[in-house]
Scaffold this active site. Structure first.
Site, PDB file in Angstrom:
ATOM      1  N   GLY A  85       8.410  12.746   8.853  1.00 35.11           N
ATOM      2  CA  GLY A  85       7.428  13.430   8.013  1.00 35.11           C
ATOM      3  C   GLY A  85       6.124  13.686   8.765  1.00 35.11           C
ATOM      4  O   GLY A  85       5.950  13.235   9.903  1.00 35.11           O
ATOM      5  N   HIS A 134     -10.947   4.462  -5.057  1.00 33.43           N
ATOM      6  CA  HIS A 134      -9.835   3.528  -5.084  1.00 33.43           C
ATOM      7  C   HIS A 134      -9.487   3.225  -6.522  1.00 33.43           C
ATOM      8  O   HIS A 134     -10.353   3.113  -7.373  1.00 33.43           O
ATOM      9  CB  HIS A 134     -10.229   2.180  -4.460  1.00 33.43           C
ATOM     10  CG  HIS A 134     -10.233   2.192  -2.991  1.00 33.43           C
ATOM     11  ND1 HIS A 134     -10.324   1.055  -2.261  1.00 33.43           N
ATOM     12  CD2 HIS A 134     -10.175   3.209  -2.113  1.00 33.43           C
ATOM     13  CE1 HIS A 134     -10.312   1.362  -0.991  1.00 33.43           C
ATOM     14  NE2 HIS A 134     -10.237   2.681  -0.875  1.00 33.43           N
ATOM     15  N   THR A 143       1.446   4.320   2.196  1.00 34.21           N
ATOM     16  CA  THR A 143       1.429   5.379   1.182  1.00 34.21           C
ATOM     17  C   THR A 143       0.440   5.100   0.056  1.00 34.21           C
ATOM     18  O   THR A 143       0.394   3.998  -0.483  1.00 34.21           O
ATOM     19  CB  THR A 143       2.844   5.539   0.588  1.00 34.21           C
ATOM     20  OG1 THR A 143       3.748   5.824   1.639  1.00 34.21           O
ATOM     21  CG2 THR A 143       2.877   6.665  -0.442  1.00 34.21           C
ATOM     22  N   GLU A 144      -0.330   6.140  -0.285  1.00 37.83           N
ATOM     23  CA  GLU A 144      -1.299   6.080  -1.375  1.00 37.83           C
ATOM     24  C   GLU A 144      -0.701   6.749  -2.600  1.00 37.83           C
ATOM     25  O   GLU A 144       0.075   7.696  -2.473  1.00 37.83           O
ATOM     26  CB  GLU A 144      -2.543   6.852  -0.925  1.00 37.83           C
ATOM     27  CG  GLU A 144      -3.671   6.841  -1.913  1.00 37.83           C
ATOM     28  CD  GLU A 144      -4.866   7.658  -1.415  1.00 37.83           C
ATOM     29  OE1 GLU A 144      -4.894   8.035  -0.226  1.00 37.83           O
ATOM     30  OE2 GLU A 144      -5.764   7.920  -2.234  1.00 37.83           O
ATOM     31  N   TYR A 181     -13.087  -0.054   9.410  1.00 39.34           N
ATOM     32  CA  TYR A 181     -13.261   0.471  10.772  1.00 39.34           C
ATOM     33  C   TYR A 181     -14.713   0.313  11.196  1.00 39.34           C
ATOM     34  O   TYR A 181     -15.017  -0.052  12.330  1.00 39.34           O
ATOM     35  CB  TYR A 181     -12.870   1.953  10.857  1.00 39.34           C
ATOM     36  CG  TYR A 181     -11.519   2.321  10.277  1.00 39.34           C
ATOM     37  CD1 TYR A 181     -10.552   1.356  10.009  1.00 39.34           C
ATOM     38  CD2 TYR A 181     -11.219   3.651   9.985  1.00 39.34           C
ATOM     39  CE1 TYR A 181      -9.327   1.714   9.458  1.00 39.34           C
ATOM     40  CE2 TYR A 181      -9.995   4.013   9.440  1.00 39.34           C
ATOM     41  CZ  TYR A 181      -9.062   3.042   9.169  1.00 39.34           C
ATOM     42  OH  TYR A 181      -7.856   3.407   8.625  1.00 39.34           O
ATOM     43  N   LYS A 205      18.871  12.424   8.621  1.00 36.54           N
ATOM     44  CA  LYS A 205      18.538  12.660  10.024  1.00 36.54           C
ATOM     45  C   LYS A 205      19.072  11.547  10.926  1.00 36.54           C
ATOM     46  O   LYS A 205      18.660  11.415  12.079  1.00 36.54           O
ATOM     47  CB  LYS A 205      17.023  12.822  10.191  1.00 36.54           C
ATOM     48  CG  LYS A 205      16.487  13.948   9.289  1.00 36.54           C
ATOM     49  CD  LYS A 205      15.380  14.762   9.898  1.00 36.54           C
ATOM     50  CE  LYS A 205      15.127  16.009   9.053  1.00 36.54           C
ATOM     51  NZ  LYS A 205      13.762  16.543   9.204  1.00 36.54           N
ATOM     52  N   GLU A 234     -14.715  -5.563  -2.446  1.00 41.36           N
ATOM     53  CA  GLU A 234     -15.212  -4.433  -3.229  1.00 41.36           C
ATOM     54  C   GLU A 234     -15.423  -4.899  -4.653  1.00 41.36           C
ATOM     55  O   GLU A 234     -14.886  -5.923  -5.062  1.00 41.36           O
ATOM     56  CB  GLU A 234     -14.147  -3.327  -3.298  1.00 41.36           C
ATOM     57  CG  GLU A 234     -14.065  -2.427  -2.111  1.00 41.36           C
ATOM     58  CD  GLU A 234     -12.959  -1.391  -2.277  1.00 41.36           C
ATOM     59  OE1 GLU A 234     -12.353  -1.319  -3.367  1.00 41.36           O
ATOM     60  OE2 GLU A 234     -12.709  -0.673  -1.307  1.00 41.36           O
TER      61      GLU A 234
END
Lengths: 379, 289, 379, 289
Positions: B18, B248, B98-99, B160, B43, B210
């Protein structure tokens, strides 16, 4: 996504829960017609995504169709917590013998849905939770098995002494769980769940909040979104794939990532400024998104400076830089822009920005301080 | 030493053909991660970048390569099934990048994986990196350095930012774990704290939380009870308005529960040094190491 | 309870599985009409609850409506393994490119449903299981989660090399599981699952067996029972709440409890006799049941002696004794009856029986020996 | 000594006010079973036979009485929920007498109870009796005697027949367990064999099987591997025609698997003395003790 009361009621009705008749209307004419069809006294309720409608005058009884029309004229168009009332629900006025609360939420702690019931219904349930927590009965649901009959029955025994009502309520709780699952909800509640003058258990008001992540696989639920009930800027942001919330300050923030966006807002505050918004442009780096973001931000007349804070990872700094250059050309606004970029393709981004007359910073604190200072100078 | 991912990680990339999967598979391979297989149904038999064998199923991939870890980049509507599949195939660790996985799906995935003894990081998370050894997920490798700080965070880019602050001022990392910001996740703060406490190479821990939920408060209690190493913490969302969703799924506050103030107070009570801003991370660590 | 092929196909179709058109008929006229509506060549298939229909001449192709009528005349009314064909399915004849087997059963060992697939379809799957077990692929289903997409896909990869067919088959397997659950089945299979001349995956024949315990809560499925396809004696027994199976011998057995009933039959054999039936009158002790039991038993002309073996627990011996006395008065038959009773109210039962001219034994072996001897004397 | 039920059994009767529940509750009380509570929703606060308190829920019953065992007589459509309820309330042992529970329900009940550490006997079973100590279920108490034989059986009345043979010829029982004839049950032969092997009072074991399934074959293997005490076995259904259901959901043979001959051969191979007829039980035991 929050559903309106009339939408939530319809879902409960589909699940088999007894809900009084009623219909939604957006003009006094419609309200009068519905009230006439109902034939008894009615209640006219503002359909807006906020609590406290009653206190704000958004819920009124009417004895006949004429009075229903009159109160609808007051309620339609009124503003409740900055939301304009576009629709009202018209439902028969019901004689209430008792009021309970029942609700299902996804609980982060147990990582499962939780059923909550309380014989103290019809009031602010968070208030009950805070002051008399012993009056709230909780039952954790194993989603692999659903709400078991015995759990529903045990919960219903906390609400009613009469076994007939216990049985009715237990069935309603299982139907509520089915509606909760079918809607992909994060919250489904009935408040109040009443017993009427004949002793039957009936759902009088309903609230359902849907997990946005479910909308892809539940098009029927997605269709229930009412953009007229949301701020135009937030609708535009969502359609562009941005996450945006309007606030009261004057330093606009445009950040990639929700955590960094919140940390940026916090740092604005730390340096004496006031953030104008929360805005997360997300992980992808489409320059068009940046254009839309700047469009939305610059439409807010409170804004005095614009702060970009981009930490390039998946997001490429050069894409953001291109977006800024394009947008400032298209939109022709004169707000000061402070840009902080670091990470993937940082050098290229700096080159693009400098070529268009912008300067770029690499330190977050420095950038925030500068944006706050510019806003204060302009204010 | 490192936690969760290391030089022994043999990785399967689910969704390797993907858009996101192929991009990040290349990034991980460039970083030196031992990517032993990819999975895309239909595949099977192909090779990714002429080297990595692609299989139709995770079971095939494990059988042929002895993989122990899986990373998931498939679209949201296939993500839960990808997790079930990896767990059924016997994967020890799954990192789900994945979100957008529905929360109700996760209420079922979690017990499924637990029954099979599979650890999950995520979903909707940047994954894990043990600098110099292995990277599984999307944390940019070039901002990390080898060293002795353990980093655990609910955020992506904010992580980050803080890793960046650490690395450029000489504080390398044993491992950095992005646990994800969704309301229901696999590995949580406490799991990471326990792993860092047990990791002899980790000298101090940075924990980035958070608003929303009570995970940070529970983590603070855990620090009080079980963690001997210095911990420095940050909470994003002090200025967030209550009752609104901040991007989020996780970052939402209801009433007085889950506020930044409450979480910072819990940190403070547990002896966790609380940063006022991301730039405080290095000075606070310097005071404590 | 076994469903007919045409009923099983209808359930699969409801679940979304591609099934060729077709309809059920009970007269040659109807068959001709259906064949004409289909418009192509058809297959006419006997609807009876047994395997081996093809070998018995119960499945025939017909090129046109006239031929369909002709073969229907042969098939309708024929006898297959002692069952009369009352209905036939008429369906289009399909060009078959490949034949697979797919089925779901409840597996006692794993205590879960198990999916079984094999590329060797269209044949006796038990034969495949016995001779080439490596050609059957099994996958255990966790009923709390259902048949997961990845399980269905992995199974489908065992059947087809082409990803398009794999995807189609995976969807069909999940639909089959849904049909299996919705029907309360103990078995649901498609044999053969074919690929047709256009490469599409289609269910050609279907078999569903339903757990009798589900029928109470699944009235739609219970309505599918076709009593015309069962032996009249077994229908009468079921309606009276008895569990009855007709056998070939001459010693009729009437026992309470399935295990004791089987042990009694075994003991008949042990002493050189041959049981005429399996009959469990169950745990309750309604005298009417005993009357019905004797009615059914005595209608079998093979029967030469009747043996009662009752161990009273919940079943009261006096109730059984009363039933025997009533029945023998009503039915006026002259078969010898041997009665063994022990347990609850044994003495009272002996009194009742002796009052009516019967003698009663208390030892099982003695009673069985005597019944066998009486049957041999009468034969 | 005894297995599963004994003098320490504190019993809740689920469905105590129903037809079967009230009858058998009285029988158990007469036998001396410590019946501490009954449960019927809506009848909480009443007393059964003027002595046993009735509660609305099993949780209430456990909280008020400290019960550890439950027996279920509710109608089939409520039986699965009654098992879930008893397990959720923390019951150690559930005996489900109810007949007619759908097999697919049982595929879900079994893992639910297993996760909670609750033992199930049944469904569709006569239950357990430890003569002279406690009776839970419907096995007639008057045919049992105290002694040293452990009896385990898939049948109902056939079990009584064999217990009767034992008792009248002087072989009393430690415990008799009717595990039920349904295809999916909780406690199986192996569980009972293990319990009898561990029970110092039990000198020999009688195992009564039926056609259908492979439980007896598995039990035979278990006897070979783990049981040192003499075992005498019986299989009902030698004359049953293949492919037909013999009353019990369990007693059905498909093809060559699950036949009486196969099971008797497995018994024989495991050194289990095989009865040709129920009356053989005593002679075979006499040879071995």
């Amino acid at each position: 996504m929050n559903l309106h009361e009339y939408q939530a009621r319809a879902l409960l009705k589909e699940a088999g829960i007894p809900v009084p008749d009623g219909d939604v209307a957006s003009t006094p004419d419609e309200v009068e017609r519905i009230a006439r069809a109902i034939g008894t006294g009615v209640v006219v309720k503002a359909q807006v995504h906020t609590g406290g409608r009653g206190k704000a005058g958004g819920v009124k009884l009417a004895a006949d169709p004429g009075e229903a029309r009159a109160v609808a004229e007051q309620i339609l168009g009124m503003t409740i917590k900055s939301l304009t009332v576009e629709k009202v629900l018209v439902a028969p006025a019901v004689d209430i013998a008792s009021e309970s609360y029942v609700g299902i939420i996804v609980d982060r702690e147990s990582q499962r849905p939780v059923l909550m019931v309380s014989p103290e219904g019809g009031v602010d349930i968070e208030e009950v939770a805070a002051t008399t927590p012993e009056k709230i009965f909780k039952s954790t649901i194993d989603p692999r098995f659903g709400l078991l009959a015995h759990q529903a029955t045990a919960a219903a025994f906390r609400l009613y002494p009469d076994i007939k009502q216990v049985r009715q309520a237990a069935v309603i709780l299982q139907q509520l769980y089915a509606a909760f699952i079918d809607a992909g909800a994060s919250l489904a509640e009935i408040n109040p769940l009443i017993t009427d003058d004949t002793g039957n258990v009936v759902a009088l008001d309903a609230k359902i909040a849907v997990d946005d992540n479910e909308l892809d696989r539940k098009p029927d639920i997605a269709d229930l979104r009412d953009v007229s009930a949301e701020a135009a800027s937030e609708v535009a942001a969502r359609e562009a794939g941005l996450s945006f919330i309007q606030l009261e300050g004057n330093v606009a923030c445009c950040v990639n990532g929700a955590g960094l966006a919140m940390a940026t807002m916090d740092l604005v505050k730390f340096y004496g400024g006031d953030p104008a918004n929360f805005l997360d442009i997300g992980g992808s780096s489409n320059p068009d998104k940046v254009v839309t973001a700047l469009e939305i931000i610059s439409a807010d007349s409170n804004v005095k400076s614009i702060l970009f804070n981009i930490f390039g990872g998946i997001t490429r700094c050069d894409d953001v830089a291109n977006g800024i250059v394009t947008a400032t050309k298209q939109l022709a606004f004169d707000l000061p822009i402070v840009i902080r970029l670091t990470g993937t393709n940082e050098e290229l981004a700096v080159e693009i920005l400098e070529g268009a007359g912008f300067s770029a910073l690499t330190d977050m604190d420095e950038a925030v301080q500068k944006a706050v200072q510019l806003a204060q100078e302009a204010a | 030493m490192s936690v969760f991912v290391d030089a022994g990680t043999k990785l399967v990339v689910q969704g390797i053909t993907g858009r996101d999967g192929s991009f990040h598979a290349r990034q991980m391979m460039e970083y030196g991660t031992h990517v032993v297989a990819g999975v895309t149904p239909g595949k099977g038999g192909q090779r990714f970048e002429d080297t990595v064998p692609v299989f139709n199923t995770v079971a095939d991939a494990i059988q042929e390569t002895g993989a122990n870890t899986s990373v998931i980049y498939v679209p949201a509507r296939f993500a839960a099934d990808a997790m079930y599949e990896a767990a059924d195939a016997g994967m020890e660790l799954i990192v789900c990048v994945t979100e957008g996985v529905p929360v109700l799906e996760m209420t079922k995935v979690i017990p499924y994986l637990r029954e099979r003894g599979t650890r999950l990081i995520g979903p909707n998370c940047p994954g894990a990196i043990s600098p110099g050894r292995s990277k599984v997920g999307i944390i940019p490798g070039d901002i990390c350095r080898e060293g002795h700080i353990g980093v655990v965070s609910r955020s992506g880019t904010l992580t980050y930012e803080i890793i960046h602050q650490l690395s450029r001022r000489g504080f390398g990392q044993t491992s950095c774990i992005g646990i994800g910001g969704d309301p229901i996740i696999g590995t949580n703060f406490i799991d990471c704290l326990a792993a860092f406490e047990a990791d002899s190479d980790t000298k101090a821990i940075v924990m980035i939380g958070e608003i929303g939920g009570t995970d940070e408060q529970n983590a603070a209690q855990y620090v009080t009870d079980h963690v001997t190493k210095p911990v420095v913490g940050f909470i994003a969302g002090q200025t967030a308005p209550p009752g609104r969703r901040m991007g989020h799924a996780g970052a939402i506050i209801s009433g007085s529960s889950g506020t930044a103030a409450e979480k910072m107070a819990a940190f403070d009570k547990a002896g966790i040094a609380v940063m006022k801003r991301p730039a405080d991370v290095v000075p606070l660590l310097e005071e404590r190491i």
